[in-house]
Motif scaffolding. Structure first.
Motif, short mmCIF file in Angstrom:
data_model
loop_
_atom_site.label_atom_id
_atom_site.label_comp_id
_atom_site.label_asym_id
_atom_site.label_seq_id
_atom_site.Cartn_x
_atom_site.Cartn_y
_atom_site.Cartn_z
N TYR A 1 -0.20 -1.46 -4.65
CA TYR A 1 -0.19 -1.04 -6.05
C TYR A 1 1.19 -0.49 -6.42
O TYR A 1 1.77 -0.85 -7.45
N LEU B 1 -4.98 0.98 -11.11
CA LEU B 1 -5.39 1.37 -9.75
C LEU B 1 -6.77 2.03 -9.84
O LEU B 1 -6.93 3.06 -10.50
N ARG C 1 -9.33 4.18 -8.11
CA ARG C 1 -9.34 5.11 -6.98
C ARG C 1 -10.77 5.21 -6.42
O ARG C 1 -11.64 5.78 -7.06
N VAL C 2 -10.96 4.61 -5.26
CA VAL C 2 -12.29 4.56 -4.64
C VAL C 2 -12.40 5.72 -3.66
O VAL C 2 -11.64 5.79 -2.69
N TRP D 1 -3.17 0.50 -1.20
CA TRP D 1 -2.65 1.61 -2.02
C TRP D 1 -1.17 1.37 -2.32
O TRP D 1 -0.72 1.44 -3.47
N THR E 1 1.80 4.27 5.48
CA THR E 1 1.71 4.71 4.08
C THR E 1 3.06 5.23 3.56
O THR E 1 3.38 5.11 2.40
N ASP F 1 -4.88 6.99 4.49
CA ASP F 1 -6.28 6.63 4.71
C ASP F 1 -6.62 6.63 6.19
O ASP F 1 -7.79 6.67 6.57
N HIS G 1 -7.86 1.25 -4.45
CA HIS G 1 -7.31 2.05 -3.34
C HIS G 1 -8.41 2.21 -2.29
O HIS G 1 -9.25 3.10 -2.39
N THR G 2 -8.35 1.35 -1.31
CA THR G 2 -9.32 1.42 -0.20
C THR G 2 -8.59 1.82 1.07
O THR G 2 -8.95 2.77 1.73
N CYS G 3 -7.53 1.06 1.40
CA CYS G 3 -6.77 1.36 2.62
C CYS G 3 -5.30 1.56 2.25
O CYS G 3 -4.88 1.26 1.14
N ASP G 4 -4.51 2.06 3.21
CA ASP G 4 -3.11 2.36 2.93
C ASP G 4 -2.32 1.16 2.38
O ASP G 4 -1.60 1.30 1.39
#
Lengths: 403, 362
Positions: free
Chosen positions: B100, B113, B115-116, B97, A351, A122, B91-94
């Protein structure tokens, strides 16, 4: 524990990468001076589409790795930090932001468009927004949803990505007065597919003992796959590489003379401390498998051009469900006869690093693979403690020797 | 006006309400952020509960350089796993994510999850997000053996709109140049809305009267950040002479600013509201977020903007450069305070906040 230094061999083809990189940058600069558009892209952007549109891609991530490896990244990092970017942010991003903020006097020509697809992180979105704010250059942000199951590569997730690719084509046509030619894309895809096929075949040969291609090779050899996918030069490079690796196998010649341990490396390479790979090799340990090396290779189907590209950018390693990732690890540990795993917990790549502890623990429990996990930064040499990491490596090698 | 002790106590220890739910047979879904539509869980007869970092240290399962908020939230979800019937992560930011991913390996409860899309201003993203909400609805129906019909969704949308209207009406008491509601009280009320049953919350909040409220500070500030559950940060600002007139926090205005249109197509209305709401720092385009902050600064006539940036929170740390640049053109001073654990950093944070307020107020 001290072991004698071993002679380790880098492939002759790998040694040509430096020249290939310089030729590539000079081609992009030439194109720019002739009025062709240059795109700054994140590394999992479909460059095939750009080549088909006659747009030249440059990857600031690659530039960051290059600056770090050649020892001139710190000035850029400090410039970004001076302008307010926290030193906890991705060092690749700080490098390119510092480059922009200090006037772009280097090998990366200024962009005419900024393109990212949010597949590997992201941060891409925030980084590209920041470049856009400083440069005022048009920005394309594509979404590539996390692939939760293989069905996502054929359902509404795929459809969403294909339609965004069409939007990107439309934007490029309108902005630069270009005309998209599907036949040209098909030709580019065939070349890209060929390069991936050759690279996959080469990687498979690392299953041989002794391993013919080590971490220092694979780390460099991926370059043509990152920004030259779909070019004749990339195909020629991988043909030559494959020939050389096959030659080594015929001669039963490995990266090191006395291969004791076959290792998996998880993470991005530490560009400013590349010799660390040699440190392992001196102790009889060779890297035979890295998810990073596979990240850009993908078999494309030229009969479904956009769908195939969409599947490629959706399927990049970090964008698929953790269970799929763990299954891949387990399969490759078996295929490559891996003795131990090295996880590089990279402060810049949150990430990637976030799930490493959980993954390492699962692998250890399922297939009893000892692992080493250490922390540093892929590009920022100021966040690296050589003595501490080498001590950890020594201890890890001892564990491998006893198991 | 005194905030009821029930709300105060809840904010100190929100997990206590989970035991109450368990004892009364209520099934609770833990969710991570304000992009998850509570309406769908409520229409399934489930109680949404916003998972937090309160009373938890960062999880030992994540590296030290991962957002401590996401990591401690993960820790709380795992620790209280037995009190939840399921989880939803957006799922907005790492870090969210990957939270999850880790939770998937650590819980046996149903996990979803959402997914946005990050490129919100794109018709294609809206269409995709709508399909994600349909998938979420199916997940709830299949895992909890319920049928979510349109009437149930109409009712939950109306209920949640009422909560949002109440919160916004409290918030607007500070608009223009008014000093009505102390931020610490306002934040408590917003947080309670994420944990209490909405109907119960609405009744309780309707009874609040802020007519005779007193405020401590008088230097009007806007606070920028992600989710802040630490009341100590708010307290520091108030005790230093600051008055938080507005914010763009996930635990503040971003949670309730926009309502869901009460239309014939509830899923479309929800997808529109949740994707195109006031944007989180993780989203694109950034210009939308800058516009929102600019609007807040004008509407609430603030004198300075304070960013509370959790250490390793990438979206806020990138944005802060551009927020500063934008506001400096209008002579609005800004300060970024990076922090990890407010309880251990009170002295440092307080001295920086005091210096900022002094410079803004002076």
């Amino acid at each position: 524990m001290s072991l004698p230094r071993r002679r380790s061999r880098i492939l002759q083809t790998t040694r040509k990468i430096g020249e290939l990189i310089m030729t590539y940058f000079s081609k992009v600069s030439d194109a720019k001076s002739k009025g062709k558009p240059v795109a700054w892209v994140t590394v999992f952007t479909p460059v095939e589409l750009l080549y088909a549109l006659d747009i030249y891609p440059v990857a600031p991530e690659h530039f960051g790795a290059l600056c770090s490896a050649r020892g001139f990244i710190v000035d850029y990092l400090e410039e970004a930090e001076r302008c307010g970017y926290s030193e906890s942010l991705c060092s690749y991003s700080r490098c390119s932001l510092g480059y922009v903020l200090s006037g772009m006097n280097g090998i990366m020509p200024p962009p005419d468009i900024l393109i990212t697809f949010r597949n590997s992180c992201d941060v891409y979105v925030k980084w590209w927004q920041s470049l856009h704010m400083h440069l005022g250059t048009p920005l394309f942000v594509g979404e590539t949803p996390y692939v939760l199951a293989p069905e996502d590569l054929d359902n509404y997730v795929l459809d969403y990505v294909v339609k965004q690719l069409e939007q990107l084509i439309e934007m490029a046509e309108e902005r630069f007065g270009l005309r998209f030619d599907m036949e040209k894309l098909v030709e580019v895809l065939k070349l890209s597919d060929k390069a991936s096929e050759l690279w996959f075949e080469t990687l498979k040969l690392r299953r041989f003992r002794p391993c013919p291609l080590g971490g220092r090779d694979s780390a460099s050899d991926i370059f043509p796959l990152v920004v030259m996918q779909g070019t004749e030069e990339a195909v020629s490079f991988y043909e030559e590489l494959l020939r050389e690796v096959k030659g080594r196998i015929g001669r039963k010649e490995g990266v090191i003379e006395d291969e004791k341990f076959r290792l998996l490396f998880d993470g991005i390479w530490i560009w400013h401390a590349f010799d660390l790979i040699k440190y392992f090799e001196d102790k009889g340990a060779v890297f035979v498998y890295e998810p990073y090396s596979e990240a850009w290779a993908y078999r494309l189907d030229a009969s479904e051009p956009l769908e195939s590209i969409a599947r490629k950018i959706l399927s990049m390693g970090l964008n698929v469900d953790i269970d799929i990732r763990i299954e891949r690890f387990l399969e490759n540990i078996k295929q490559y006869q891996i003795d131990g795993a090295v996880f590089f917990s990279n402060r810049s790549c949150k990430t990637w690093s976030a799930t490493q502890l959980v993954t390492a623990d699962i692998l250890n429990k399922k297939v009893n693979v000892p692992y080493l996990l250490f922390e540093a930064d892929m590009a920022d040499p100021r966040q690296y403690s050589e003595a501490q990491i080498k001590n950890r490596i020594d201890a890890f090698i001892e564990v491998l020797s006893e198991s | 006006m005194e905030i009821p002790s029930e709300i105060r106590d809840l904010c100190e220890n929100p997990t206590a309400i989970l035991s109450r739910y368990r004892d009364s047979g209520v099934k609770v879904i833990g969710y991570t952020c304000s992009y998850v539509p509570e309406e769908l869980m409520i229409s399934a007869g489930l109680q949404p509960y916003r998972a937090t970092n309160i009373r938890a240290d960062p999880s030992a399962l994540t590296p030290s350089f991962i957002c401590p908020f996401a990591s401690a939230t993960l820790e709380n979800m795992i620790r209280h796993d037995d009190l939840f019937s399921g989880f939803v992560v957006a799922h907005t930011c790492d870090p969210m994510w990957r939270l999850y991913d880790i939770l998937k390996k650590k819980t046996s409860k149903p996990l979803f999850l959402l997914r946005v899309p990050h490129n919100t201003k794109n018709e294609l993203s809206l269409g995709f997000f709508k399909k994600e909400l349909v998938r979420f609805k199916t997940f709830l129906e299949e895992n909890f053996e319920v049928n979510i019909d349109d009437d149930a969704m109409f009712n939950s949308i109306s209920l949640c709109n009422e909560s949002r209207d109440l919160l916004k009406s409290i918030y607007m008491l500070n608009s223009n140049n008014k000093h009505k509601v102390e931020a610490s009280d306002r934040f408590r009320v917003v947080l309670a809305c994420m944990w209490m049953p909405k109907a119960e919350f609405n009744v309780k909040v309707k009874g609040l009267n802020f007519d005779n409220s007193k405020t401590l500070g008088d230097v009007r500030l806007h606070v920028n950040g992600t989710a802040i559950y630490e009341s100590s940060l708010i307290k520091i600002v108030e005790e230093s002479g600051g008055f938080i007139a507005s914010d763009d926090l996930c635990t503040g205005s971003r949670y309730f600013w926009n309502n869901v249109e009460e239309s014939d197509d509830p899923i479309s209305a929800l997808s529109y509201r949740y994707l195109l709401r006031t944007p989180c720092p993780s989203q694109s385009p950034l210009e939308d977020r800058l516009d929102y902050i600019n609007f807040m600064v004008r509407e609430f006539q603030v004198q300075g903007v304070l960013t509370f940036a959790k250490r390793f929170c990438d979206p806020i740390l990138y944005d802060s450069v551009h927020i500063r640049s934008m506001l400096s053109k209008n002579d609005i001073p800004t300060m970024v305070i990076e922090y990890e654990n407010p309880a251990q950093e009170i002295g440092r944070i307080k001295s920086r906040v005091e210096a900022f307020i002094e410079s803004v107020g002076g």
